[in-house]
Design a protein around this motif. Structure first.
Motif, mmCIF file in Angstrom:
data_model
loop_
_atom_site.group_PDB
_atom_site.id
_atom_site.type_symbol
_atom_site.label_atom_id
_atom_site.label_comp_id
_atom_site.label_asym_id
_atom_site.label_seq_id
_atom_site.Cartn_x
_atom_site.Cartn_y
_atom_site.Cartn_z
ATOM 1 N N PRO A 102 -9.082 26.238 17.121
ATOM 2 C CA PRO A 102 -10.303 27.038 17.244
ATOM 3 C C PRO A 102 -10.065 28.296 18.067
ATOM 4 O O PRO A 102 -9.191 28.326 18.947
ATOM 5 N N VAL A 103 -10.824 29.314 17.779
ATOM 6 C CA VAL A 103 -10.768 30.556 18.542
ATOM 7 C C VAL A 103 -11.828 30.486 19.634
ATOM 8 O O VAL A 103 -13.015 30.350 19.352
ATOM 9 N N THR A 104 -11.399 30.532 20.877
ATOM 10 C CA THR A 104 -12.325 30.553 22.003
ATOM 11 C C THR A 104 -12.301 31.945 22.635
ATOM 12 O O THR A 104 -11.534 32.823 22.223
ATOM 13 N N MET A 105 -13.121 32.110 23.645
ATOM 14 C CA MET A 105 -13.164 33.401 24.327
ATOM 15 C C MET A 105 -11.826 33.737 24.978
ATOM 16 O O MET A 105 -11.532 34.902 25.244
ATOM 17 N N ALA A 151 -18.851 34.428 23.271
ATOM 18 C CA ALA A 151 -19.037 33.417 22.235
ATOM 19 C C ALA A 151 -20.038 33.904 21.192
ATOM 20 O O ALA A 151 -21.001 34.604 21.497
ATOM 21 N N GLY A 152 -19.797 33.526 19.943
ATOM 22 C CA GLY A 152 -20.699 33.904 18.861
ATOM 23 C C GLY A 152 -19.938 34.125 17.572
ATOM 24 O O GLY A 152 -18.725 33.919 17.485
ATOM 25 N N GLN A 153 -20.663 34.552 16.550
ATOM 26 C CA GLN A 153 -20.066 34.810 15.249
ATOM 27 C C GLN A 153 -19.898 36.310 15.036
ATOM 28 O O GLN A 153 -20.761 37.105 15.418
ATOM 29 N N ASP A 188 -17.345 29.182 23.015
ATOM 30 C CA ASP A 188 -17.475 29.367 24.454
ATOM 31 C C ASP A 188 -16.328 28.659 25.173
ATOM 32 O O ASP A 188 -15.736 27.714 24.659
ATOM 33 N N SER A 189 -16.016 29.140 26.366
ATOM 34 C CA SER A 189 -15.036 28.498 27.237
ATOM 35 C C SER A 189 -15.768 27.974 28.461
ATOM 36 O O SER A 189 -16.203 28.754 29.312
ATOM 37 N N MET A 237 -25.518 34.254 28.718
ATOM 38 C CA MET A 237 -24.597 35.309 29.119
ATOM 39 C C MET A 237 -25.009 36.603 28.415
ATOM 40 O O MET A 237 -25.091 36.648 27.182
ATOM 41 N N VAL A 238 -25.255 37.653 29.183
ATOM 42 C CA VAL A 238 -25.715 38.906 28.594
ATOM 43 C C VAL A 238 -24.512 39.786 28.249
ATOM 44 O O VAL A 238 -23.395 39.533 28.673
#
Length: 204
Positions: A59-62, A129-131, A159-160, A171-172
């Protein structure tokens, strides 16, 4: 079917909806030069996204550095072509754009007809994190777009948890870089004995 599927903060519900309605698209390959997307000037051969230092299935994380690869046929003789991509988050905001204008070799020089491969490396600790989806453009003479391909890649950054520490809120921001910080003690506060109402207090 007329039932609530997700309920909560708007940002999280929208994220859940987009992830459920959009599939990941981390590789596309077109082997036949007569049918791939493009036009009489340029055609795509392959686009893919992989973790740079891990297995392709991981998986790809932050924290994951990723590599994007774009293969394309240049069909114009002595053309000055350059790729550009926009990385768009799930709210439709462009997180950033990039192109190899500082790359020595081909940029600024005419390219012969043939199959080219451009790679872009995105470091870890940058994306939140997100698409994300990639809008890919081919630009001629640094001036005008001769081809554009929407949703060339679609991928999710997870997310990490270790970066959140004890924070569980939203998280902004568009990106979430891990920036260098330093903290140092520049002056210690001496202990002071204070007198108040006949009692001796220790103040700091």
């Amino acid at each position: 079917q007329g039932q609530i599927v997700s309920q909560g903060q708007p940002a999280q519900v929208v994220s859940n909806y987009l992830q459920a309605s959009s599939s990941k698209l981390t590789e596309q390959v077109w082997n036949d030069r007569a049918t791939p997307p493009g036009n009489d000037k340029v055609r795509l051969r392959r686009v893919c996204l992989r973790p740079e230092t891990a297995e392709p299935s991981d998986p790809v994380t932050m924290r994951t550095p990723i590599k994007m690869e774009f293969q394309f046929w240049n069909l114009l003789p002595e053309a000055h072509l350059i790729l550009n991509f926009q990385l768009i988050n799930e709210q439709g905001t462009v997180a950033f754009a990039s192109n190899p204008t500082d790359q020595s070799g081909w940029h600024g020089h005419p390219s012969p007809r043939g199959l080219f491969c451009s790679r872009c490396y995105i470091p870890g600790d940058l994306l939140k994190a997100g698409q994300y989806r990639v809008l890919l453009s081919v630009i001629k003479d640094d001036s005008y777009v001769i081809y554009q391909h929407e949703d060339a890649l679609v991928f999710e950054v997870q997310d990490s948890v270790e970066l959140r520490r004890g924070w569980h809120g939203q998280m902004v921001g568009i990106v979430r870089p891990l920036l260098k910080w330093t903290t140092e003690l520049i002056e210690s506060h001496p202990q002071i004995d204070c007198q108040r109402g006949g009692a001796r207090l220790r103040c700091y």
